[in-house]
Each structure stands twice: as structure tokens, then as C-alpha cells.
Design a protein around this motif. Structure first.
Motif, PDB file in Angstrom:
ATOM      1  N   THR A 218     -31.430  94.430 -50.445  1.00 38.63           N
ATOM      2  CA  THR A 218     -30.700  93.364 -51.125  1.00 38.63           C
ATOM      3  C   THR A 218     -31.202  92.040 -50.564  1.00 38.63           C
ATOM      4  O   THR A 218     -31.279  91.864 -49.348  1.00 38.63           O
ATOM      5  N   ILE A 219     -31.558  91.128 -51.437  1.00 45.57           N
ATOM      6  CA  ILE A 219     -32.214  89.899 -51.004  1.00 45.57           C
ATOM      7  C   ILE A 219     -31.777  88.733 -51.889  1.00 45.57           C
ATOM      8  O   ILE A 219     -31.552  88.900 -53.082  1.00 45.57           O
ATOM      9  N   LYS A 220     -31.653  87.559 -51.278  1.00 45.34           N
ATOM     10  CA  LYS A 220     -31.324  86.349 -52.026  1.00 45.34           C
ATOM     11  C   LYS A 220     -32.608  85.678 -52.484  1.00 45.34           C
ATOM     12  O   LYS A 220     -33.526  85.451 -51.678  1.00 45.34           O
ATOM     13  N   LEU A 221     -32.689  85.348 -53.762  1.00 44.16           N
ATOM     14  CA  LEU A 221     -33.874  84.735 -54.341  1.00 44.16           C
ATOM     15  C   LEU A 221     -33.523  83.407 -55.001  1.00 44.16           C
ATOM     16  O   LEU A 221     -32.431  83.248 -55.548  1.00 44.16           O
ATOM     17  N   ALA A 222     -34.456  82.484 -54.944  1.00 41.87           N
ATOM     18  CA  ALA A 222     -34.362  81.262 -55.734  1.00 41.87           C
ATOM     19  C   ALA A 222     -35.022  81.503 -57.085  1.00 41.87           C
ATOM     20  O   ALA A 222     -35.855  82.412 -57.233  1.00 41.87           O
ATOM     21  N   ALA A 223     -34.666  80.727 -58.069  1.00 40.52           N
ATOM     22  CA  ALA A 223     -35.315  80.837 -59.375  1.00 40.52           C
ATOM     23  C   ALA A 223     -36.822  80.641 -59.215  1.00 40.52           C
ATOM     24  O   ALA A 223     -37.270  79.702 -58.571  1.00 40.52           O
ATOM     25  N   GLY A 224     -37.597  81.583 -59.765  1.00 39.59           N
ATOM     26  CA  GLY A 224     -39.049  81.528 -59.667  1.00 39.59           C
ATOM     27  C   GLY A 224     -39.640  82.371 -58.564  1.00 39.59           C
ATOM     28  O   GLY A 224     -40.847  82.615 -58.567  1.00 39.59           O
TER      29      GLY A 224
ATOM     30  N   VAL B 241     -28.365  86.778 -55.753  1.00 34.40           N
ATOM     31  CA  VAL B 241     -28.583  87.917 -54.866  1.00 34.40           C
ATOM     32  C   VAL B 241     -28.976  89.115 -55.719  1.00 34.40           C
ATOM     33  O   VAL B 241     -28.279  89.442 -56.699  1.00 34.40           O
ATOM     34  N   TYR B 242     -30.081  89.752 -55.359  1.00 35.14           N
ATOM     35  CA  TYR B 242     -30.655  90.834 -56.144  1.00 35.14           C
ATOM     36  C   TYR B 242     -30.794  92.095 -55.286  1.00 35.14           C
ATOM     37  O   TYR B 242     -30.939  92.014 -54.066  1.00 35.14           O
ATOM     38  N   HIS B 243     -30.772  93.244 -55.961  1.00 29.19           N
ATOM     39  CA  HIS B 243     -30.995  94.526 -55.284  1.00 29.19           C
ATOM     40  C   HIS B 243     -32.202  95.205 -55.910  1.00 29.19           C
ATOM     41  O   HIS B 243     -32.333  95.265 -57.139  1.00 29.19           O
ATOM     42  N   PHE B 244     -33.105  95.718 -55.045  1.00 31.07           N
ATOM     43  CA  PHE B 244     -34.323  96.381 -55.507  1.00 31.07           C
ATOM     44  C   PHE B 244     -34.465  97.746 -54.846  1.00 31.07           C
ATOM     45  O   PHE B 244     -34.067  97.932 -53.688  1.00 31.07           O
TER      46      PHE B 244
END
Length: 199
Positions: A159-165, A105-108
Motif C-alpha cells: 500500500t503506497i501513497k501516490l501523487a497524481a502522475g 493511497v493505492y494498493h498493488f
């Protein structure tokens, strides 16, 4: 169970981490298996899979003002050609985007300073794009500025959930005119893009 120091890089003798070993069966007298490793650079590996990477954070800005034409070929991708910091080296100043090195989970956040909106009722769209598709709309609507030289700041965060890549960039759309996106040649870091991994 056992804990041992292990070499975590083939290039440097002082790159040492910790490995944790367990038996697959508590009643087994056989060899132990490595179940978790902490590498010299702060990565956490469980059962051979990288689950956490330390220091994933960046802040980038546009070093020079750019003019964006309506319906541009890159769908209005905003240039961020200088990184103030880039921990984990996951942001590219070449293609102006962040690529997730691991799932999580990332925040931008972004702030975009524009000027020369000189047609009343111009339509604008500011988005976070994920994998070349609009993902999060930060601003959408008709803006009332109607004089050349006027200035305005668009901004937002998500805030968003990302997969590797998976990769994230910032794009702005404008309906019927050119607009200027300010770079740091006017005021330092007025147009910025930043992010970090939460977990």
C-alpha cells in the motif's frame, strides 16, 4: 446554498451531474460560488480540484512467456500486455505500468511465475518501481533452485501513497543467468499485476 443539475461533458447531452453552491459569506447577498461537483462518471470535484475519481482499478497479465537476461537495459521490467479490467484507464499495456490519475493511497499486488533457474545460489530481486526507482522490495535473496526446468512463484503486495502522475511497475533482477517468466500461454494469468485506489 443550492443544488443544481449541470452539464459535465461538452460532447454528450445526457452527461449530467450535480453542483453544490454556497455563499462565501453567510451574511452576503451576492452571487453564490460552486463549492462541489459530482460528475456523471462519478468524479468528485471540490473547489475546482479533482479529489476523487470513481472506478480506479486494474488487473493485467503477461500473455506470453518472456526471457529476461541478467542486467537488462530496462532493469528487468516485467511485461503485462493484457488487461482483464482497467477501470479508469490508468494502466498501460504499452509501457506495462500504472499511472495515478489523482493523488491518493493505492494498493498493488503482483505474482510472477519463473522457471529455468539452473545455477545454484542465483541472486534475485523483485520490486515495485515508482517513477523508475526501486520503491518496495518484494523478494531479495539467493535462491537455492539448481536445475533447469524448475519453477517458482514470487509475489507480494503493498500500500503506497501516490501523487497524481506517479507511476508504478514491476521489475525482476537476476544476477548471472537468463530466466523465463511464464505467460498465459502456459496457464492463464500466472504472472499478474493488479491494483486499485483505496482513498
Amino acid at each position: 446554498a443550492a443544488i443544481a443539475a449541470v452539464q459535465t461533458s461538452s460532447t454528450e447531452n445526457d452527461h449530467v451531474g450535480l453542483a453544490f453552491y454556497t455563499h462565501n459569506d453567510v451574511f452576503s447577498g451576492g452571487d453564490m460560488q460552486e463549492s462541489m461537483r459530482i460528475t456523471h462518471d462519478g468524479n468528485l470535484i471540490i473547489a475546482g480540484n479533482l479529489t476523487q475519481q470513481g472506478g480506479i482499478s486494474f488487473r493485467a497479465y503477461n500473455s506470453a512467456s518472456d526471457v529476461h537476461a541478467p542486467a537488462s537495459a530496462d532493469n528487468g521490467k516485467i511485461e503485462f500486455d493484457f488487461a482483464m479490467h482497467n477501470d479508469g484507464s490508468s494502466f498501460s499495456t504499452t509501457n506495462d505500468r500504472f499511472t495515478a490519475p489523482v493523488s491518493g493511497v493505492y494498493h498493488f499486488s503482483t505474482s510472477v511465475f519463473v522457471r529455468d533457474i539452473d545455477i545454484d545460489g542465483s541472486y534475485f530481486l523483485l520490486c515495485f518501481y515508482k517513477n523508475d526507482a526501486a520503491e518496495i522490495i518484494i523478494f531479495e535473496g539467493y535462491h537455492p533452485i539448481d536445475a533447469a526446468g524448475n519453477k517458482y512463484t514470487f509475489g507480494g503486495s503493498t500500500t503506497i501513497k501516490l501523487a497524481a502522475g506517479d507511476y508504478i511497475d514491476v521489475r525482476i533482477g537476476n544476477s548471472n543467468e537468463e530466466i523465463t517468466i511464464f505467460g498465459s500461454n502456459w496457464i492463464p494469468t500466472v504472472t499478474t499485476f493488479s491494483g486499485h485506489r483505496l482513498y
